[in-house]
Design an enzyme around this catalytic site. Structure first.
Site, mmCIF file in Angstrom:
data_model
loop_
_atom_site.group_PDB
_atom_site.id
_atom_site.type_symbol
_atom_site.label_atom_id
_atom_site.label_comp_id
_atom_site.label_asym_id
_atom_site.label_seq_id
_atom_site.Cartn_x
_atom_site.Cartn_y
_atom_site.Cartn_z
ATOM 1 N N ARG A 66 -116.086 -4.487 10.751
ATOM 2 C CA ARG A 66 -116.280 -4.895 9.258
ATOM 3 C C ARG A 66 -115.647 -3.580 9.040
ATOM 4 O O ARG A 66 -115.440 -3.401 7.667
ATOM 5 C CB ARG A 66 -117.621 -4.562 9.431
ATOM 6 N N GLN A 77 -105.817 -12.699 -13.971
ATOM 7 C CA GLN A 77 -106.465 -13.155 -15.754
ATOM 8 C C GLN A 77 -105.126 -12.262 -16.060
ATOM 9 O O GLN A 77 -104.696 -13.151 -16.839
ATOM 10 C CB GLN A 77 -107.802 -11.953 -15.760
ATOM 11 N N GLY A 107 -101.860 -14.352 -16.201
ATOM 12 C CA GLY A 107 -102.376 -15.832 -17.179
ATOM 13 C C GLY A 107 -101.879 -16.632 -15.989
ATOM 14 O O GLY A 107 -102.237 -16.781 -15.256
ATOM 15 N N GLU A 127 -117.161 -11.792 9.478
ATOM 16 C CA GLU A 127 -118.343 -10.573 10.241
ATOM 17 C C GLU A 127 -118.926 -10.343 8.841
ATOM 18 O O GLU A 127 -118.652 -9.085 8.846
ATOM 19 C CB GLU A 127 -117.190 -9.576 10.122
ATOM 20 N N GLY A 128 -119.721 -11.011 8.877
ATOM 21 C CA GLY A 128 -121.467 -10.678 8.348
ATOM 22 C C GLY A 128 -121.193 -10.979 6.699
ATOM 23 O O GLY A 128 -119.903 -9.856 6.170
ATOM 24 N N THR A 129 -121.628 -11.973 5.642
ATOM 25 C CA THR A 129 -121.253 -12.014 4.674
ATOM 26 C C THR A 129 -121.936 -10.970 4.101
ATOM 27 O O THR A 129 -122.289 -9.775 4.610
ATOM 28 C CB THR A 129 -122.312 -12.984 4.432
#
Ligand code: CAA
Length: 381
Positions: free
Chosen positions: A243, A336, A339, A363-365
Site C-alpha cells: 500500500r 478541467q 478544458g 491493494e484494498g479499496t
C-alpha cells in the site's frame, strides 16, 4: 523529523527522473492506446536496480530504504503509472514477501533473479467471489506426497501475463476460514497453470491483468512459503508494504497533474491573459499543491516507520486512502484546467485521470483502508 533527503536519496530520485524522461515518457500515450506492456523499459528498470530496491545486495537487491523506493516510484509514476504498478508489485508484493517469509533456498532460486529483473513476479490473492473479503477464497491445494495439486481460478492478477512466477494464496484446509490459507511460489511454466486473456481496462493499460487457471497444477512442497495456514497473515503483512507503493503511484499521478496544470495555466491565454491569472484556476492549483504535499508527507512518514520496523498498518492505510483520493481529484482538476484540450488523448492528461482510478481500488479499496484505520483507532492503536 528530518525533511531533508540524503545525498544517496537525491541521486536515486535524479536517476529515476532521468530514466523516466528518456525511456518512459516517449511512447507512453501509444503504449496506453495499444495496451502494450513496457517490456524493454521494465528490463532496463531491473538493470538499474529499481525492481528489488529494498532487498539487501546479498540477494541482488539495491539495499536501499523505503524512502528511496518511494522517491524512485514517484518519478516513474509521474511518467507512466503502468510501469509504476509493475515496479510496485515486483518490489513490494513479491520481493519483500520472499525476503521476509521465504527460506534460503527460495531466496537463492527466485529472489536473486527477481531483484535484477531476470524474472518478473505477480501476486495472486483475489478470486471472483473474494475481493475485499480476501479470505473467502476457494482455490485449493491438496497435499499429494512431495507435491500439492492445485485447482481453482484467481483473477485481477497484475503482471499475470508477463510474469515468470506467481506468489499464490490458496486454501490447504477447508472450513477453517483464513487459518486454512497457505502461500506458494508457483512458476508460470508449471503444468496445469494457464493464463486467461489480457483484460481490457479503463486505465494503467500498459500493465497486464488476467485470470489464472489452476487445473491439477503440481507444485512441489519446497515451493510452499512458510507453514500451512500462515498464508493470510503473510498476504496482509505484505500488503501493508504494498500500500506504500500504490500510495506513491497515486502521488506520482497527482504530482504530474499539478505540474502539467501549472505549465498550462501559464501558457494558455483566454480573455487576453494567461488563465493562471484567474482566481478560479489559482484556487485549483493551490488546493492541488497542498494535497500533493500532504500525501507525500503521509507516505514518507509511513516509509520511515517501516524502515524503523515500527507498526505502520494504520499509517499505510491512511497514506493509500489519502493519496489515491488526491490522485483522482488532482487529475480531474488537471483535465478541467486543460478544458477541451485535456479531453483529447494526445495531450496525455486524460490518461492521468483514467490511471488514477485504480489506486482507489486495488491493494484494498478506499473503503477497506477506512475500515483498517477505524479498527485501529477503536483498538487504541
Ligand atoms: N498483517 C498481518 N496480520 C494481519 C493484518 C496485517 N496487516 N491484518 C489482520 N491480520 C491478522 C489478524 O490479526 C487476524 O489474526 P488473529 O485471528 O490471529 O488475530 C487475521 O489476520 C484475520 O484478520 P481479520 O479478522 O481482520 O480479517 P478480515 O477477514 O476481517 O479481513 C481485511 C481484514 C483488512 C478486510 C482484509 O481482508 C483486506 O485487507 N482486504 C482487502 C484485500 C486486498 O487488499 N486485496 C488486494 C489484492 S492484491 C492486489 O490488488 C495487487 C495488485 O493488483 C496491484
Amino acid at each position: 523529523m528530518d525533511f531533508n533527503l540524503t545525498e544517496e536519496q537525491e541521486l536515486i530520485q535524479k536517476t529515476a527522473r532521468d530514466f523516466a524522461m528518456d525511456h518512459l515518457r516517449p511512447g507512453v500515450i501509444e503504449r496506453d492506446e495499444k495496451a502494450e506492456f513496457p517490456k524493454d523499459q521494465i528490463k532496463m528498470m531491473g538493470e538499474l536496480g529499481f525492481l528489488g530496491m529494498m532487498i539487501p545486495e546479498k540477494y541482488g537487491g539495491a539495499g536501499m530504504d523505503t524512502i528511496s523506493y518511494c522517491l524512485a516510484m514517484e518519478e516513474i509514476a509521474k511518467a507512466d503509472a503502468s510501469a509504476a504498478v509493475v515496479m510496485s508489485v515486483n518490489n513490494s508484493l513479491v520481493c519483500q514477501l520472499l525476503y521476509k517469509y521465504g527460506n534460503e533456498d527460495q531466496k537463492q532460486k527466485y529472489l536473486t533473479k527477481l531483484t535484477s529483473g531476470k524474472l518478473l513476479g505477480a501476486f495472486s490473492l483475489s478470486e471472483p467471489q473474494s475481493g475485499s473479503d480476501a479470505s473467502n477464497m476457494r482455490t485449493f491445494a491438496k497435499r499429494d506426497g512431495d507435491n500439492y495439486i492445485i485447482n481453482g481460478t484467481k483473477n485481477w492478477v497484475t503482471n499475470g501475463i508477463s510474469s515468470d512466477i506467481v506468489i499464490l494464496m490458496c486454501m490447504t484446509v477447508k472450513n477453517v476460514g483464513y487459518k486454512g490459507i497457505t502461500t506458494f511460489v508457483v512458476e508460470k511454466s508449471f503444468d496445469g497453470l494457464s493464463t486467461g486473456k489480457k483484460e481490457d481496462k479503463l486505465g494503467i493499460r500498459g500493465s497486464d491483468t488476467c485470470e489464472l487457471y489452476f487445473d491439477d497444477c503440481k507444485v512441489p512442497v519446497e515451493n510452499r512459503i512458510g507453514e500451512e495456514g500462515e498464508g493470510f497473515k503473510i498476504a496482509l503483512g505484505t500488503l501493508d508494504g504494498g500500500r506504500v507503493g500504490i500510495a506513491t503511484q497515486a502521488l506520482g499521478i497527482a504530482a504530474e497533474s499539478l505540474e502539467r496544470s501549472v505549465e498550462y495555466a501559464k501558457e494558455r491565454k483566454q480573455f487576453g491573459k494567461a488563465i493562471g491569472q484567474f482566481g478560479a484556476i489559482q484556487t485549483k492549483l493551490a488546493q492541488m499543491a497542498i494535497h500533493v504535499d500532504a500525501a507525500r508527507l503521509l507516505i514518507h512518514r509511513t516509509a520511515k516507520l517501516k524502515d524503523e520496523e515500527k507498526p505502520f498498518v494504520k499509517e499505510a492505510a491512511m497514506a493509500k486512502n489519502f493519496a489515491s483520493k488526491v490522485a483522482m481529484d488532482a487529475s480531474t482538476q488537471c483535465v478541467q484546467i486543460f478544458g477541451g484540450t485535456g479531453y483529447m488523448t494526445e495531450t496525455g492528461v486524460e490518461r492521468l485521470m483514467r490511471d488514477a482510478k485504480i489506486t482507489q481500488i486495488y491493494e484494498g479499496t478506499s473503503e477497506i483502508q477506512e475500515m483498517i484505520i477505524a479498527r485501529a483507532l477503536l483498538e487504541g492503536k
